[in-house]
Motif scaffolding. Structure first.
Motif, PDB file in Angstrom:
ATOM      1  N   GLN A  29      43.269  33.743  31.433  1.00 23.57           N
ATOM      2  CA  GLN A  29      41.994  33.863  30.840  1.00 23.57           C
ATOM      3  C   GLN A  29      41.037  32.379  30.903  1.00 23.57           C
ATOM      4  O   GLN A  29      39.772  32.414  30.726  1.00 23.57           O
ATOM      5  CB  GLN A  29      42.189  34.258  29.151  1.00 23.57           C
ATOM      6  CG  GLN A  29      42.413  35.567  28.751  1.00 23.57           C
ATOM      7  CD  GLN A  29      43.700  35.963  29.262  1.00 23.57           C
ATOM      8  OE1 GLN A  29      44.627  35.178  29.516  1.00 23.57           O
ATOM      9  NE2 GLN A  29      44.066  37.305  29.383  1.00 23.57           N
ATOM     10  N   TYR A  71      47.714  37.846  38.714  1.00 26.70           N
ATOM     11  CA  TYR A  71      46.553  37.362  37.991  1.00 26.70           C
ATOM     12  C   TYR A  71      46.179  36.001  38.305  1.00 26.70           C
ATOM     13  O   TYR A  71      45.434  35.318  38.650  1.00 26.70           O
ATOM     14  CB  TYR A  71      46.403  37.811  36.647  1.00 26.70           C
ATOM     15  CG  TYR A  71      46.112  39.045  36.306  1.00 26.70           C
ATOM     16  CD1 TYR A  71      44.737  39.580  36.434  1.00 26.70           C
ATOM     17  CD2 TYR A  71      46.730  40.128  35.667  1.00 26.70           C
ATOM     18  CE1 TYR A  71      44.236  41.077  36.494  1.00 26.70           C
ATOM     19  CE2 TYR A  71      46.442  41.189  35.592  1.00 26.70           C
ATOM     20  CZ  TYR A  71      45.424  41.590  35.725  1.00 26.70           C
ATOM     21  OH  TYR A  71      44.929  42.969  35.619  1.00 26.70           O
ATOM     22  N   CYS A  75      43.295  33.824  40.230  1.00 34.02           N
ATOM     23  CA  CYS A  75      42.497  33.041  39.610  1.00 34.02           C
ATOM     24  C   CYS A  75      42.474  31.598  40.221  1.00 34.02           C
ATOM     25  O   CYS A  75      41.528  31.119  40.560  1.00 34.02           O
ATOM     26  CB  CYS A  75      42.683  32.700  38.137  1.00 34.02           C
ATOM     27  SG  CYS A  75      42.304  34.203  37.360  1.00 34.02           S
ATOM     28  N   ARG A  94      35.242  36.806  29.622  1.00 38.13           N
ATOM     29  CA  ARG A  94      36.408  36.588  30.157  1.00 38.13           C
ATOM     30  C   ARG A  94      37.012  37.505  31.066  1.00 38.13           C
ATOM     31  O   ARG A  94      37.529  37.373  32.053  1.00 38.13           O
ATOM     32  CB  ARG A  94      37.328  35.899  29.166  1.00 38.13           C
ATOM     33  CG  ARG A  94      36.872  34.461  28.743  1.00 38.13           C
ATOM     34  CD  ARG A  94      38.078  33.695  27.921  1.00 38.13           C
ATOM     35  NE  ARG A  94      37.681  32.616  27.387  1.00 38.13           N
ATOM     36  CZ  ARG A  94      38.196  31.745  26.436  1.00 38.13           C
ATOM     37  NH1 ARG A  94      39.442  32.251  25.942  1.00 38.13           N
ATOM     38  NH2 ARG A  94      37.944  30.574  26.241  1.00 38.13           N
ATOM     39  N   SER A  95      37.170  38.764  30.610  1.00 36.77           N
ATOM     40  CA  SER A  95      37.876  39.785  30.869  1.00 36.77           C
ATOM     41  C   SER A  95      37.219  40.192  32.302  1.00 36.77           C
ATOM     42  O   SER A  95      38.058  40.428  33.299  1.00 36.77           O
ATOM     43  CB  SER A  95      38.223  40.889  29.962  1.00 36.77           C
ATOM     44  OG  SER A  95      36.928  41.411  29.825  1.00 36.77           O
ATOM     45  N   ARG A  98      37.950  37.484  34.984  1.00 32.07           N
ATOM     46  CA  ARG A  98      39.411  37.720  35.514  1.00 32.07           C
ATOM     47  C   ARG A  98      39.556  38.727  36.573  1.00 32.07           C
ATOM     48  O   ARG A  98      40.060  38.494  37.678  1.00 32.07           O
ATOM     49  CB  ARG A  98      40.342  37.976  34.342  1.00 32.07           C
ATOM     50  CG  ARG A  98      41.787  38.119  34.703  1.00 32.07           C
ATOM     51  CD  ARG A  98      42.759  38.808  33.847  1.00 32.07           C
ATOM     52  NE  ARG A  98      42.166  40.126  33.608  1.00 32.07           N
ATOM     53  CZ  ARG A  98      42.846  40.886  32.637  1.00 32.07           C
ATOM     54  NH1 ARG A  98      43.659  40.579  31.934  1.00 32.07           N
ATOM     55  NH2 ARG A  98      42.140  42.022  32.379  1.00 32.07           N
ATOM     56  N   ASP A  99      38.970  39.803  36.189  1.00 36.93           N
ATOM     57  CA  ASP A  99      38.989  41.125  37.014  1.00 36.93           C
ATOM     58  C   ASP A  99      38.354  40.875  38.330  1.00 36.93           C
ATOM     59  O   ASP A  99      38.599  41.193  39.355  1.00 36.93           O
ATOM     60  CB  ASP A  99      38.452  42.236  36.454  1.00 36.93           C
ATOM     61  CG  ASP A  99      39.552  42.661  35.272  1.00 36.93           C
ATOM     62  OD1 ASP A  99      40.529  41.931  35.295  1.00 36.93           O
ATOM     63  OD2 ASP A  99      39.374  43.775  34.407  1.00 36.93           O
ATOM     64  N   VAL A 155      43.342  46.571  38.226  1.00 37.25           N
ATOM     65  CA  VAL A 155      41.884  46.426  38.344  1.00 37.25           C
ATOM     66  C   VAL A 155      41.465  47.476  38.473  1.00 37.25           C
ATOM     67  O   VAL A 155      40.386  48.063  38.038  1.00 37.25           O
ATOM     68  CB  VAL A 155      41.425  45.101  38.854  1.00 37.25           C
ATOM     69  CG1 VAL A 155      39.875  45.085  38.892  1.00 37.25           C
ATOM     70  CG2 VAL A 155      41.968  43.698  38.145  1.00 37.25           C
ATOM     71  N   ARG A 158      41.859  50.392  35.975  1.00 37.01           N
ATOM     72  CA  ARG A 158      41.283  50.270  34.994  1.00 37.01           C
ATOM     73  C   ARG A 158      39.871  50.456  35.022  1.00 37.01           C
ATOM     74  O   ARG A 158      39.047  51.129  33.963  1.00 37.01           O
ATOM     75  CB  ARG A 158      41.482  48.772  34.438  1.00 37.01           C
ATOM     76  CG  ARG A 158      40.887  48.343  33.317  1.00 37.01           C
ATOM     77  CD  ARG A 158      41.224  47.197  32.354  1.00 37.01           C
ATOM     78  NE  ARG A 158      41.555  45.956  33.222  1.00 37.01           N
ATOM     79  CZ  ARG A 158      42.461  45.499  33.873  1.00 37.01           C
ATOM     80  NH1 ARG A 158      43.740  46.025  33.501  1.00 37.01           N
ATOM     81  NH2 ARG A 158      42.531  44.303  34.442  1.00 37.01           N
ATOM     82  N   HIS A 159      39.167  50.219  35.923  1.00 34.50           N
ATOM     83  CA  HIS A 159      37.773  50.255  36.221  1.00 34.50           C
ATOM     84  C   HIS A 159      37.332  51.635  37.380  1.00 34.50           C
ATOM     85  O   HIS A 159      36.254  51.551  37.789  1.00 34.50           O
ATOM     86  CB  HIS A 159      37.327  49.003  36.626  1.00 34.50           C
ATOM     87  CG  HIS A 159      37.560  47.851  35.874  1.00 34.50           C
ATOM     88  ND1 HIS A 159      36.658  47.645  34.911  1.00 34.50           N
ATOM     89  CD2 HIS A 159      38.120  46.831  36.045  1.00 34.50           C
ATOM     90  CE1 HIS A 159      37.036  46.614  34.118  1.00 34.50           C
ATOM     91  NE2 HIS A 159      38.048  46.029  34.959  1.00 34.50           N
TER      92      HIS A 159
END
Length: 346
Positions: A29, A71, A75, A94-95, A98-99, A155, A158-159
């Protein structure tokens, strides 16, 4: 109210310094998500490709890599190598940062496998084939060697980013391994779709947009950014034998590939560049339709990205298209100001 953008920019600069000095073990994060080419592949030979952890992250065989480690790696990579779009991503929650960092890491490593000129072409082709196979393995739930993939699969799921989008990017980078010419702009547009358009379609899904009407504008945005890259890097690409400008345009203005290789800055070259810039601006205008489909965070980052890359194109014009003597860049202050404005006006 006049000082609001400046105060936001100062906080952005402080955030930049905190991330830059962060320990590598800092939580996901706390990692900002810069992105150098997430809407447009960096076509330039001068990209800092040595910074990508290509060898140290490839183990001898498939291993168990935790999502947290994945992750963290993405980053770190984004923090170290991202450039123009770093400031636009200060506008994201923030999320999403990150993605986007994960998506950037995949694009960056793919680009570097294709562009490392110190590696023979045949070996680079093999690396990309292995990279493609590992992508499929990761999506199929099999163990993988590279640290990008556990986070990337999460990712994408999720998306709802289709696997095919990521395969298209690999295919586009692989197409650069062999010298290629683009007869028409339609040919170039197909290339831009692979290396930039599908990236745009991936980005808007991370931003929470799944309206199918938005895809066309996202592709237009990718083409706009990619053509900007091409015009900025036209001399550097010519130095390594690449030419992305359509042959029909070169012929129309009487510019030869030899003239590009010799960095000939003359009337025909300026006319060619003026024509290509006008075409790029048309794509920027069409890309603006994307805004109506985005959530507020999406509108913020989209406005910042348009502002930063549009400013690069405007700087090319301000120089009267003299892109041979020095690289076209925006100052850190200017990028902060654009990001600050995006936060206020979205």
């Amino acid at each position: 109210m006049f000082f609001a953008p400046l105060s936001i920019a100062v906080r952005g600069a402080e955030y930049h310094d905190r991330v830059r000095n962060a320990d590598p073990a800092t939580s996901v994060q706390e990692c900002a998500a810069p992105i150098a080419a997430c809407f447009g592949r960096c076509a330039s030979a001068s990209c800092d490709r040595k910074n990508v952890e290509m060898v140290e992250t490839r183990s001898a065989g498939p291993v168990k890599i935790s999502p947290a480690d994945s992750y963290r790696y993405c980053c770190r990579l984004a923090k170290r190598t991202g450039r123009n779009f770093y400031y636009s991503f200060l506008t994201l929650p923030r999320s999403m940062r990150r993605d986007m960092s994960v998506l950037y890491a995949f694009m960056r490593v793919t680009d570097d496998y294709g562009d490392d000129t110190e590696i023979p072409v045949a070996e680079r082709r093999g690396l990309l084939a292995t990279w493609r196979a590992e992508l499929h393995a990761a999506f199929d739930g099999e163990p993988v060697r590279h640290e990008v993939f556990p986070a990337l699969v999460e990712v994408a799921e999720r998306h709802q980013i289709p696997r095919d989008f990521l395969v298209e990017v690999i295919d586009g980078v692989e197409s650069d391994l062999d010298p290629q010419e683009f007869e028409t702009f339609s040919d170039l547009e197909r290339y831009c779709y692979r290396v930039a358009g599908v990236v745009g379609r991936s980005c808007i899904r991370i931003w929470g947009c799944h309206d199918p009407r938005a895809d066309s504008a996202a592709v237009d945005c990718g083409v706009a950014f990619q053509v900007t890259n091409i015009l900025r890097d036209i001399g550097e690409d010519a130095d390594i034998g690449r030419c992305y400008v359509p042959l029909e345009d070169l012929q129309r203005f009487g510019v030869t590939r030899e003239a590009l290789r010799s960095h000939r800055y003359d009337g025909p070259f300026r006319e060619l560049m003026q024509f290509e810039c006008r075409r790029a601006w048309d794509y920027y205008q069409r890309a603006r339709l994307l805004r109506q489909y985005l959530s507020k965070p999406g509108r913020r980052v989209f406005r910042a990205m348009l502002g930063i890359y549009g400013s690069l194109l405007a700087e090319i014009e301000r120089r009267r298209f003299e892109v041979f003597s020095s690289r076209v860049r925006l100052s850190r202050t200017r990028k902060l100001w654009i990001a600050a404005g995006a936060l206020i006006r979205a």
